[in-house]
Design an enzyme around this catalytic site. Structure first.
Site, PDB file in Angstrom:
ATOM      1  N   GLY A  93       0.819  -1.316   0.007  1.00  0.00           N
ATOM      2  CA  GLY A  93      -0.012  -0.101   0.145  1.00  0.00           C
ATOM      3  C   GLY A  93       0.715   1.392   0.135  1.00  0.00           C
ATOM      4  O   GLY A  93       0.389   2.252   0.672  1.00  0.00           O
ATOM      5  N   SER A 114       0.476  -4.431   4.942  1.00  0.00           N
ATOM      6  CA  SER A 114       0.913  -4.898   6.369  1.00  0.00           C
ATOM      7  C   SER A 114       0.695  -3.604   7.200  1.00  0.00           C
ATOM      8  O   SER A 114       1.464  -2.567   6.724  1.00  0.00           O
ATOM      9  CB  SER A 114       2.466  -5.193   6.267  1.00  0.00           C
ATOM     10  OG  SER A 114       2.697  -5.547   7.586  1.00  0.00           O
ATOM     11  N   ILE A 172       4.934  -3.476   8.447  1.00  0.00           N
ATOM     12  CA  ILE A 172       5.960  -2.902   7.520  1.00  0.00           C
ATOM     13  C   ILE A 172       5.488  -1.863   6.764  1.00  0.00           C
ATOM     14  O   ILE A 172       4.595  -1.674   5.893  1.00  0.00           O
ATOM     15  CB  ILE A 172       6.348  -3.919   6.411  1.00  0.00           C
ATOM     16  CG1 ILE A 172       6.471  -5.572   7.179  1.00  0.00           C
ATOM     17  CG2 ILE A 172       7.261  -3.765   5.396  1.00  0.00           C
ATOM     18  CD1 ILE A 172       6.397  -6.590   6.139  1.00  0.00           C
ATOM     19  N   VAL A 174       9.258   8.447   0.951  1.00  0.00           N
ATOM     20  CA  VAL A 174       9.796   9.353   0.297  1.00  0.00           C
ATOM     21  C   VAL A 174       9.241   9.135  -1.168  1.00  0.00           C
ATOM     22  O   VAL A 174       8.556   8.516  -1.612  1.00  0.00           O
ATOM     23  CB  VAL A 174      11.270   9.318   0.265  1.00  0.00           C
ATOM     24  CG1 VAL A 174      11.893   9.839   1.657  1.00  0.00           C
ATOM     25  CG2 VAL A 174      11.953   7.940  -0.085  1.00  0.00           C
ATOM     26  N   LYS A 222       6.078  22.102 -10.275  1.00  0.00           N
ATOM     27  CA  LYS A 222       7.331  22.048 -10.499  1.00  0.00           C
ATOM     28  C   LYS A 222       7.483  22.532 -11.974  1.00  0.00           C
ATOM     29  O   LYS A 222       7.091  22.000 -12.751  1.00  0.00           O
ATOM     30  CB  LYS A 222       7.764  20.423 -10.253  1.00  0.00           C
ATOM     31  CG  LYS A 222       9.279  19.993 -10.690  1.00  0.00           C
ATOM     32  CD  LYS A 222       9.730  18.444 -10.440  1.00  0.00           C
ATOM     33  CE  LYS A 222      10.864  18.167 -11.114  1.00  0.00           C
ATOM     34  NZ  LYS A 222      10.998  16.836 -10.574  1.00  0.00           N
ATOM     35  N   VAL A 275       1.633 -10.753   4.498  1.00  0.00           N
ATOM     36  CA  VAL A 275       2.031 -12.271   4.057  1.00  0.00           C
ATOM     37  C   VAL A 275       3.066 -12.854   4.811  1.00  0.00           C
ATOM     38  O   VAL A 275       4.007 -12.481   4.964  1.00  0.00           O
ATOM     39  CB  VAL A 275       2.469 -11.759   2.583  1.00  0.00           C
ATOM     40  CG1 VAL A 275       2.642 -13.121   1.737  1.00  0.00           C
ATOM     41  CG2 VAL A 275       1.426 -11.076   1.726  1.00  0.00           C
TER      42      VAL A 275
HETATM   43  C1  LIG Z   1      15.526   8.322  -1.349  1.00  0.00           C
HETATM   44  C2  LIG Z   1      14.648   8.302  -2.394  1.00  0.00           C
HETATM   45  C3  LIG Z   1      13.975   9.364  -3.154  1.00  0.00           C
HETATM   46  C4  LIG Z   1      12.845   9.114  -3.985  1.00  0.00           C
HETATM   47  N1  LIG Z   1      12.329  10.133  -4.638  1.00  0.00           N
HETATM   48  C5  LIG Z   1      11.644  10.064  -5.650  1.00  0.00           C
HETATM   49  C6  LIG Z   1      11.374  11.038  -6.271  1.00  0.00           C
HETATM   50  O1  LIG Z   1      11.457  12.274  -6.111  1.00  0.00           O
HETATM   51  N2  LIG Z   1      10.261  10.871  -7.205  1.00  0.00           N
HETATM   52  C7  LIG Z   1       9.841   9.698  -7.428  1.00  0.00           C
HETATM   53  O2  LIG Z   1       8.847   9.409  -8.609  1.00  0.00           O
HETATM   54  N3  LIG Z   1      10.137   8.444  -6.735  1.00  0.00           N
HETATM   55  C8  LIG Z   1      11.044   8.516  -5.885  1.00  0.00           C
HETATM   56  N4  LIG Z   1      11.477   7.594  -5.245  1.00  0.00           N
HETATM   57  C9  LIG Z   1      10.920   6.410  -5.497  1.00  0.00           C
HETATM   58  C10 LIG Z   1       9.459   6.264  -4.620  1.00  0.00           C
HETATM   59  O3  LIG Z   1       9.795   6.586  -3.111  1.00  0.00           O
HETATM   60  C11 LIG Z   1       8.919   4.940  -4.832  1.00  0.00           C
HETATM   61  O4  LIG Z   1       9.021   4.645  -6.066  1.00  0.00           O
HETATM   62  C12 LIG Z   1       7.439   4.997  -4.508  1.00  0.00           C
HETATM   63  O5  LIG Z   1       7.149   5.336  -3.202  1.00  0.00           O
HETATM   64  C13 LIG Z   1       6.707   3.472  -4.407  1.00  0.00           C
HETATM   65  O6  LIG Z   1       7.116   2.775  -3.475  1.00  0.00           O
HETATM   66  P1  LIG Z   1       6.425   1.336  -3.485  1.00  0.00           P
HETATM   67  O7  LIG Z   1       5.266   1.407  -3.256  1.00  0.00           O
HETATM   68  O8  LIG Z   1       7.071   0.574  -4.438  1.00  0.00           O
HETATM   69  O9  LIG Z   1       7.176   0.716  -2.125  1.00  0.00           O
HETATM   70  P2  LIG Z   1       6.880   0.972  -0.611  1.00  0.00           P
HETATM   71  O10 LIG Z   1       6.519   2.354  -0.237  1.00  0.00           O
HETATM   72  O11 LIG Z   1       8.012   0.703   0.349  1.00  0.00           O
HETATM   73  O12 LIG Z   1       5.557   0.159  -0.124  1.00  0.00           O
HETATM   74  C14 LIG Z   1       5.919  -1.159   0.266  1.00  0.00           C
HETATM   75  C15 LIG Z   1       4.260  -1.785   0.677  1.00  0.00           C
HETATM   76  O13 LIG Z   1       4.602  -3.292   0.592  1.00  0.00           O
HETATM   77  C16 LIG Z   1       3.848  -3.736   1.896  1.00  0.00           C
HETATM   78  N5  LIG Z   1       4.270  -4.936   2.220  1.00  0.00           N
HETATM   79  C17 LIG Z   1       5.850  -5.373   2.358  1.00  0.00           C
HETATM   80  N6  LIG Z   1       5.865  -6.567   2.845  1.00  0.00           N
HETATM   81  C18 LIG Z   1       4.602  -7.237   2.993  1.00  0.00           C
HETATM   82  C19 LIG Z   1       4.208  -8.322   3.315  1.00  0.00           C
HETATM   83  N7  LIG Z   1       4.920  -9.267   3.565  1.00  0.00           N
HETATM   84  N8  LIG Z   1       2.850  -8.378   3.541  1.00  0.00           N
HETATM   85  C20 LIG Z   1       2.035  -7.515   3.296  1.00  0.00           C
HETATM   86  N9  LIG Z   1       2.356  -6.144   2.900  1.00  0.00           N
HETATM   87  C21 LIG Z   1       3.718  -6.115   2.528  1.00  0.00           C
HETATM   88  C22 LIG Z   1       4.180  -2.603   2.972  1.00  0.00           C
HETATM   89  O14 LIG Z   1       3.242  -2.443   4.108  1.00  0.00           O
HETATM   90  C23 LIG Z   1       4.105  -1.151   2.051  1.00  0.00           C
HETATM   91  O15 LIG Z   1       2.541  -0.874   2.029  1.00  0.00           O
HETATM   92  C24 LIG Z   1      12.387   7.817  -4.092  1.00  0.00           C
HETATM   93  C25 LIG Z   1      13.052   6.751  -3.248  1.00  0.00           C
HETATM   94  C26 LIG Z   1      14.125   6.925  -2.545  1.00  0.00           C
HETATM   95  C27 LIG Z   1      14.574   5.535  -1.744  1.00  0.00           C
END
Ligand SMILES: Cc1cc2nc3c(=O)[nH]c(=O)nc-3n(C[C@H](O)[C@H](O)[C@H](O)COP(=O)(O)OP(=O)(O)OC[C@H]3O[C@@H](n4cnc5c(N)ncnc54)[C@H](O)[C@@H]3O)c2cc1C
Length: 506
Positions: A13, A40, A43, A48, A79, A189
């Site tokens: 999420g 979760s 987690i 960011v 922006k 999970v």
């Molecule tokens: C330093 C930094 C700067 C960034 N700056 C930018 C930016 O300026 N612009 C941009 O477009 N992107 C940027 N990004 C990337 C951006 O933050 C991510 O692409 C975006 O937030 C998507 O993250 P995500 O949803 O893939 O993962 P996450 O936000 O990590 O979400 C993971 C999800 O998985 C769930 N999960 C994990 N394991 C389990 C499990 N076993 N069971 C159930 N649920 C689970 C967690 O609960 C969570 O809800 C940046 C990243 C970093 C590290």
């Protein structure tokens, strides 16, 4: 033909999970596709990711969400581009801008391309993009890149993107998705159950519940719970070409009365670069660096010194980054999106764009060819091309740096790993050859278009040291700057524009 999924289970999420949920609900919800998003409570999300590219405008347009609806709810700002102070030490080029383009750039922008070509060939013509593109003047004047309509009701087209609070954006998208029938479940999970074929059958949750579906989306973040941990898909690291693998984030206050900047600042420090992203009520700041060159403690000290008194007492978040991509993003009945599929360090703020692109391609591909294995290879090829293309462009910033203050910058300049395409573009640029033809030769492999490559190479001052005086008739940087400043003055201030969104009924 295999039909589109009847029930999609999304694990995660964060921004990726909710963006995917919104897009699937929009496209396949009306055809009876059920969507469940599981996250979760133990987690957390990465929290960011506050900058974007202009592609994000299409995301909201596609969902029928107006700026007045989402921007105030997410503390979002406009922006106009990204500024890069300190990457180059070349006189006159110590700070340059990668602008988003504007219809009114036509005349000064054309002069920029002419001047850049002359300068590549040894003529002393001004060619710093910050003098020629309206985005730079908008940022200098703290104006929003949203043109006011003229008397005929038509406003000149402007490309722009947004800054936003990542946590608030996730919450906004969750409400939107739930309003369109997406089921939200909380659970962790614990085990993934697979069919004999190897495909995923169901998710066993820690509380004993089970979630079965016929298609699974992995949005579990860097760990890649389904694509990497379960299916064992190989990961192609970009570490040999992009050294940065750590980040530290520290928010600071934004003066409620001061003008709000409208560009991201990405300032080179000793072992990486620091972002500063202006939101409506605070700055998002952070330092992206390489653990091979500096310790986390020293990096935090350096960032705090860079931010000054504003950072005193502010908490720091330390993050690790897995930079690269999986080999196949779609495998069996699993699609990886967001950090689980890969990440290119955030210098050009491309991660959300890659998520959007990957979902749009997936929907188009399934609608055209179903879910069978035949569609998977072309899909994976296209997504890989996009990731590698962004990598090539980001890499250019490091290769072209001229800093001498640390081994980090020297090593980046000397590094040729994974840079074949970049090096061939540079070779043609440096010898004053036909750069347009070289750009065309790479075709779809280049993710960034002509203006962006010009702005990067010229903006870093990649020109011969010996220059001869120009002929008459070329536009100087000072003339261009005056022209874009006058055009920019007609745009609303950033604060006025943001205020108008709050007052406007959504
Ligand atoms: C330093 C930094 C700067 C960034 N700056 C930018 C930016 O300026 N612009 C941009 O477009 N992107 C940027 N990004 C990337 C951006 O933050 C991510 O692409 C975006 O937030 C998507 O993250 P995500 O949803 O893939 O993962 P996450 O936000 O990590 O979400 C993971 C999800 O998985 C769930 N999960 C994990 N394991 C389990 C499990 N076993 N069971 C159930 N649920 C689970 C967690 O609960 C969570 O809800 C940046 C990243 C970093 C590290």
């Amino acid at each position: 033909m295999t039909p589109r999924p009847a029930h999609i289970a999304i694990v995660g999420g964060g921004t990726a999970g909710w963006m995917a949920a919104c897009l699937f609900a929009r496209h396949w919800g009306p055809q009876g596709c059920r969507i469940t998003l599981l996250e979760s409570s133990e987690i957390g999300i990465i929290g960011v990711g506050e900058g974007s590219t202009p592609y994000l405008r299409h995301f909201f347009a596609e969902l029928g969400i107006t700026e007045a609806e989402w921007m105030p709810a997410c503390q979002a700002s406009y922006k106009s581009g990204i500024r890069f102070p300190g990457w180059s030490t070349v006189a006159g080029y110590q700070s340059y801008v990668h602008p988003f383009f504007n219809e009114q750039d036509l005349s000064t922008g054309s002069a920029f391309f002419v001047n850049a070509c002359l300068r590549r060939r040894g003529v002393d013509a001004d060619a710093n993009p910050q003098d020629f593109f309206i985005a730079a003047a908008l940022a200098a004047q703290c104006r929003a890149p949203v043109a006011r309509p003229a008397d005929d009701g038509r406003a000149p087209a402007t490309d722009y993107a947004y800054h936003f609070d990542a946590g608030l954006l996730g919450q906004f998208l969750r409400r939107h998705a739930q309003g369109r029938g997406v089921v939200h479940r909380i659970g962790t999970v614990a085990r993934v159950q697979r069919h004999e074929s190897g495909a995923i059958e169901a998710l066993q949750l820690a509380d004993g519940e089970q979630l079965a579906a016929d298609f699974f989306i992995d949005c579990s973040g860097f760990r890649g719970l389904l694509i990497s941990e379960t299916l064992g898909e190989p990961f192609i690291s970009y570490k040999h070409s992009l050294f940065n693998d750590r980040a530290i984030a520290i928010p600071t206050a934004l003066d409620a009365k001061a003008p709000i900047p409208s560009e991201t600042n990405s300032t080179a420090l000793r072992h990486g670069w620091a972002w500063q992203i202006p939101l409506q009520s605070r700055y998002g700041n952070g330092y992206v660096y390489a653990s091979d060159f500096v310790s986390d403690d020293d990096a935090e000290t350096e960032l705090r010194a860079h931010l000054g008194p504003a950072a005193e007492g502010q908490p720091a978040r330390r993050l690790q980054m897995r930079v690269g991509r999986v080999e196949r993003h779609w495998r069996d009945n699993c699609l990886a999106l967001g950090l689980s599929q890969g990440f290119i360090e955030p210098l050009e703020a491309t991660a959300l764009m890659l998520i959007q692109f990957a979902v749009a391609e997936f929907i188009a591909s399934v609608d055209a060819a179903g879910l069978g294995p035949a569609a998977q290879s072309p899909y994976n090829r296209r997504v890989n091309q996009m990731f590698d293309g962004v990598r090539d462009y980001v890499l250019g910033h490091y290769r072209l740096n001229t800093r001498t203050d640390s081994d980090y910058w020297r090593a980046n300049r000397a590094n040729t790993a994974g840079a074949d395409r970049l090096l061939s573009l540079l070779e043609v640029w440096d010898r004053g050859g036909d750069f347009e033809a070289e750009l065309s030769r790479h075709g779809d492999a280049l993710m960034y278009q002509r203006p962006s490559w010009y702005c990067l190479f010229a903006g870093m001052g990649r020109f011969p040291a010996q220059l001869r005086p120009p002929q008459h008739g070329i536009l100087s940087g000072a003339q261009a700057r005056a022209a874009i400043a006058a055009i920019a003055a007609a745009f609303p201030t950033h604060r006025e524009q943001l205020q108008s969104l709050i007052q406007r009924p959504s």
